[in-house]
Design a protein around this motif. Structure first.
Motif, PDB file in Angstrom:
ATOM      1  N   VAL A   1       0.829  -1.200   0.000  1.00  9.59           N
ATOM      2  CA  VAL A   1       0.000   0.000   0.000  1.00  9.59           C
ATOM      3  C   VAL A   1       0.867   1.255   0.000  1.00  9.59           C
ATOM      4  O   VAL A   1       0.580   2.226  -0.708  1.00  9.59           O
ATOM      5  CB  VAL A   1      -0.954  -0.015   1.208  1.00  9.59           C
ATOM      6  CG1 VAL A   1      -1.686   1.321   1.331  1.00  9.59           C
ATOM      7  CG2 VAL A   1      -1.960  -1.150   1.081  1.00  9.59           C
ATOM      8  N   LEU A   2       1.946   1.250   0.783  1.00 15.52           N
ATOM      9  CA  LEU A   2       2.815   2.417   0.853  1.00 15.52           C
ATOM     10  C   LEU A   2       3.539   2.679  -0.461  1.00 15.52           C
ATOM     11  O   LEU A   2       3.875   3.828  -0.774  1.00 15.52           O
ATOM     12  CB  LEU A   2       3.829   2.256   1.984  1.00 15.52           C
ATOM     13  CG  LEU A   2       3.265   2.337   3.402  1.00 15.52           C
ATOM     14  CD1 LEU A   2       4.347   1.987   4.420  1.00 15.52           C
ATOM     15  CD2 LEU A   2       2.698   3.721   3.688  1.00 15.52           C
TER      16      LEU A   2
ATOM     17  N   MET B   1       0.244   3.857  13.363  1.00 18.89           N
ATOM     18  CA  MET B   1      -0.670   3.670  12.238  1.00 18.89           C
ATOM     19  C   MET B   1      -0.609   4.876  11.308  1.00 18.89           C
ATOM     20  O   MET B   1      -0.415   6.002  11.767  1.00 18.89           O
ATOM     21  CB  MET B   1      -2.122   3.494  12.729  1.00 18.89           C
ATOM     22  CG  MET B   1      -2.327   2.363  13.709  1.00 18.89           C
ATOM     23  SD  MET B   1      -4.064   2.227  14.238  1.00 18.89           S
ATOM     24  CE  MET B   1      -3.838   1.184  15.703  1.00 18.89           C
ATOM     25  N   VAL B   2      -0.782   4.613  10.017  1.00 19.05           N
ATOM     26  CA  VAL B   2      -0.934   5.678   9.035  1.00 19.05           C
ATOM     27  C   VAL B   2      -2.087   5.305   8.113  1.00 19.05           C
ATOM     28  O   VAL B   2      -2.424   4.129   7.962  1.00 19.05           O
ATOM     29  CB  VAL B   2       0.358   5.917   8.213  1.00 19.05           C
ATOM     30  CG1 VAL B   2       1.492   6.393   9.106  1.00 19.05           C
ATOM     31  CG2 VAL B   2       0.762   4.660   7.454  1.00 19.05           C
ATOM     32  N   THR B   3      -2.688   6.297   7.501  1.00 20.29           N
ATOM     33  CA  THR B   3      -3.877   6.086   6.672  1.00 20.29           C
ATOM     34  C   THR B   3      -3.575   6.364   5.211  1.00 20.29           C
ATOM     35  O   THR B   3      -2.858   7.310   4.876  1.00 20.29           O
ATOM     36  CB  THR B   3      -5.022   7.007   7.134  1.00 20.29           C
ATOM     37  OG1 THR B   3      -5.386   6.662   8.471  1.00 20.29           O
ATOM     38  CG2 THR B   3      -6.247   6.858   6.242  1.00 20.29           C
TER      39      THR B   3
ATOM     40  N   ASP C   1     -12.300   3.506  -0.503  1.00 20.54           N
ATOM     41  CA  ASP C   1     -12.121   2.794   0.762  1.00 20.54           C
ATOM     42  C   ASP C   1     -10.891   3.329   1.492  1.00 20.54           C
ATOM     43  O   ASP C   1      -9.926   3.792   0.872  1.00 20.54           O
ATOM     44  CB  ASP C   1     -11.958   1.294   0.537  1.00 20.54           C
ATOM     45  CG  ASP C   1     -13.282   0.579   0.302  1.00 20.54           C
ATOM     46  OD1 ASP C   1     -14.335   1.249   0.376  1.00 20.54           O
ATOM     47  OD2 ASP C   1     -13.276  -0.636   0.040  1.00 20.54           O
ATOM     48  N   ARG C   2     -10.939   3.229   2.795  1.00 17.21           N
ATOM     49  CA  ARG C   2      -9.852   3.701   3.660  1.00 17.21           C
ATOM     50  C   ARG C   2      -9.030   2.510   4.117  1.00 17.21           C
ATOM     51  O   ARG C   2      -9.573   1.471   4.512  1.00 17.21           O
ATOM     52  CB  ARG C   2     -10.452   4.442   4.852  1.00 17.21           C
ATOM     53  CG  ARG C   2      -9.494   4.904   5.921  1.00 17.21           C
ATOM     54  CD  ARG C   2     -10.281   5.713   6.952  1.00 17.21           C
ATOM     55  NE  ARG C   2      -9.465   6.139   8.083  1.00 17.21           N
ATOM     56  CZ  ARG C   2      -9.599   5.664   9.314  1.00 17.21           C
ATOM     57  NH1 ARG C   2     -10.516   4.729   9.570  1.00 17.21           N
ATOM     58  NH2 ARG C   2      -8.835   6.114  10.289  1.00 17.21           N
ATOM     59  N   THR C   3      -7.712   2.642   4.056  1.00 21.24           N
ATOM     60  CA  THR C   3      -6.835   1.623   4.618  1.00 21.24           C
ATOM     61  C   THR C   3      -6.041   2.237   5.765  1.00 21.24           C
ATOM     62  O   THR C   3      -5.496   3.333   5.636  1.00 21.24           O
ATOM     63  CB  THR C   3      -5.861   1.052   3.572  1.00 21.24           C
ATOM     64  OG1 THR C   3      -5.000   2.083   3.093  1.00 21.24           O
ATOM     65  CG2 THR C   3      -6.603   0.415   2.415  1.00 21.24           C
TER      66      THR C   3
ATOM     67  N   PHE D   1       9.515   4.402   9.655  1.00 23.95           N
ATOM     68  CA  PHE D   1       9.548   5.692   8.992  1.00 23.95           C
ATOM     69  C   PHE D   1       8.709   5.703   7.718  1.00 23.95           C
ATOM     70  O   PHE D   1       8.785   6.654   6.927  1.00 23.95           O
ATOM     71  CB  PHE D   1      10.983   6.076   8.629  1.00 23.95           C
ATOM     72  CG  PHE D   1      11.832   6.474   9.808  1.00 23.95           C
ATOM     73  CD1 PHE D   1      11.427   7.481  10.678  1.00 23.95           C
ATOM     74  CD2 PHE D   1      13.045   5.833  10.048  1.00 23.95           C
ATOM     75  CE1 PHE D   1      12.212   7.853  11.755  1.00 23.95           C
ATOM     76  CE2 PHE D   1      13.843   6.202  11.124  1.00 23.95           C
ATOM     77  CZ  PHE D   1      13.424   7.222  11.983  1.00 23.95           C
ATOM     78  N   GLY D   2       7.909   4.660   7.516  1.00 26.31           N
ATOM     79  CA  GLY D   2       7.155   4.548   6.286  1.00 26.31           C
ATOM     80  C   GLY D   2       8.005   3.946   5.177  1.00 26.31           C
ATOM     81  O   GLY D   2       9.147   3.511   5.384  1.00 26.31           O
TER      82      GLY D   2
END
Length: 434
Positions: free
Chosen positions: A69-70, A311-313, A331-333, A365-366
């Motif tokens: 997703v990232l 968490m990140v969205t 949709d939200r992840t 750090f993503g």
């Protein structure tokens, strides 16, 4: 694993995941149960009277799925049809104007252009040049602690330390760090995913945004024109604005506010939780004192084991698939970084804190285009701060009343202690202390 309407029980007997019910001091057993049942879990909103439903929220616990997703352009920070990714209620115009221009909430092409202006000042070379000064700031903050009996390490070290560092990078006077801290906390209480968000808190955050905007507008103006470049990050933004006409005054001031807040709150959490880990495992402190060369790897292991951002969205920009589930546009992840960093498929024996572990793949750090621009600075701060604490406070231990030692901030996104009371036994600096 898709769940039914909100309130139901998905396959495997687990209820819909609700972060508000987490034990903030240790959310990892809950993460593990959901991840073991499946890497992705849906929470579907209840139907409204007309029969329509809002978007589904997908909680993502597996490392591979979080990384996808990232990294993929099917997902972005802003929901389709929405003007902003900022998690704010309606109203609060000043606060919204600031937060909507934060780098973390932008998608390309605005994200790409703004990051290109900020990233050079936070690259490896400039951060390496800052390291001696960072260590001096840490030493100065620890100096008055060595003779104290009891210390709130958050209030007296973990919070002011990164704030003083980022103030120096920006080029603002450190004597205002208390003023900055109060306003940064007001903004933090309005953001994240705090369980104590109130109307009064939102009003306070809106006021803080206005005061910080006015302050940075004045500071930027003071750097415009020949001979007024001070060699700091604010001066660099002024130069960039002169060369890049699309960088608006609102984006300039919002970027300053973002760097101030994001540049210290996560490092405060990292330092606080690293100290908690060392208090629970005294042998690790002994190993790091014996071999300071282990500290850089230890910081990344602290980040993996208990990241300060849990968490990140992201939002699905088009119909796609994730772990066998059909994700619809809109949709939200919610990517549970704390769960992904303990995925046993990527990190063997993941619940064990191992400072010798290869942590190169952690996602604290993503990943992808939103990988934290300040990651190098955060690592430098954590290494310097922990080195100073280990050198100067070798007998650090939990407070005399264990039940009052630690209190976590009521936020499951920006995660960490807001109070950490420790006992300091006065002693001479350890051999090799500088």
């Amino acid at each position: 694993m898709s769940g039914p309407a909100s309130g139901g029980a998905p396959a495997g007997g687990l209820p819909d995941f609700d972060p508000a019910r987490l034990d903030l001091a240790d959310p990892y057993p809950v993460y593990r149960r959901y991840r073991d049942a499946g890497p992705v879990h849906a929470v579907r909103p209840a139907a409204v009277p007309c029969g329509a439903r809002g978007p589904t929220t997908w909680y993502v616990f597996g490392y591979a799925e979080v990384a996808r997703v990232l990294a993929r352009r099917e997902f972005g920070r802003t929901a389709p049809g929405s003007a902003s990714a900022a998690p704010l209620p309606p109203g609060y115009a000043v606060l919204r104007a600031v937060v909507e221009n934060w780098l973390v909430f932008l998608d390309p092409p605005r994200h790409t252009a703004l990051r290109a202006l900020v990233a050079p000042a936070l690259a490896a070379g400039p951060v390496a040049a800052l390291r001696p000064g960072i260590r001096r700031i840490a030493r100065r903050l620890v100096d008055p602690l060595v003779t104290r009996e009891s210390v709130d390490l958050v209030a007296e070290f973990a919070a002011p330390f990164p704030l003083l560092v980022i103030s120096g990078v920006l080029g603002v006077p450190e004597e205002r760090q208390g003023w900055f801290r109060e306003r940064a906390l007001a903004l933090q209480r309005a953001g994240g995913a705090r369980v104590d968000r109130t109307l009064a808190g939102m009003v306070e955050a809106d006021r803080a945004a206005a005061e910080l905007t006015a302050y940075f507008r004045r500071e930027l103006e003071a750097r415009r024109g020949p001979g007024r470049d001070r060699g700091d990050l604010l001066s660099a933004l002024v130069r960039a604005a002169e060369e890049e006409t699309s960088l608006s005054p609102e984006e300039q001031t919002a970027t300053c506010v973002h760097l101030l807040t994001a540049g210290h709150e996560t490092t405060t959490g990292l330092l606080g939780k690293a100290v908690l880990a060392l208090l629970a495992r005294p042998e690790l402190g002994d190993a790091l004192r014996a071999d300071p060369g282990l500290l850089a790897g230890a910081v990344d292991e602290f980040l993996r084991h208990d990241p300060p951002v849990q968490m990140v969205t992201r939002w699905a920009l088009r119909d796609t698939e994730l772990a066998g589930h059909a994700i619809r546009a809109g949709d939200r992840t919610v990517l549970v970084l704390g769960a992904a960093n303990r995925d046993p498929a990527y990190f063997p024996d993941p619940d064990r804190l191992d400072i010798h572990r290869d942590t190169v793949r952690h996602c604290a750090f993503g990943l992808g285009i939103h990988y934290c621009a300040g990651a190098g600075l955060a690592r430098a701060e954590a290494e310097a701060g922990l080195a100073e604490l280990l050198d100067r406070l070798p007998a650090l231990r939990p407070g005399a009343r264990p039940e009052l030692t630690v209190r976590y901030a009521p936020d499951w996104v920006f995660h960490g202690p807001e109070r950490l009371t420790v006992t300091v036994s006065p002693s001479d600096p350890a051999p090799g202390a500088r």
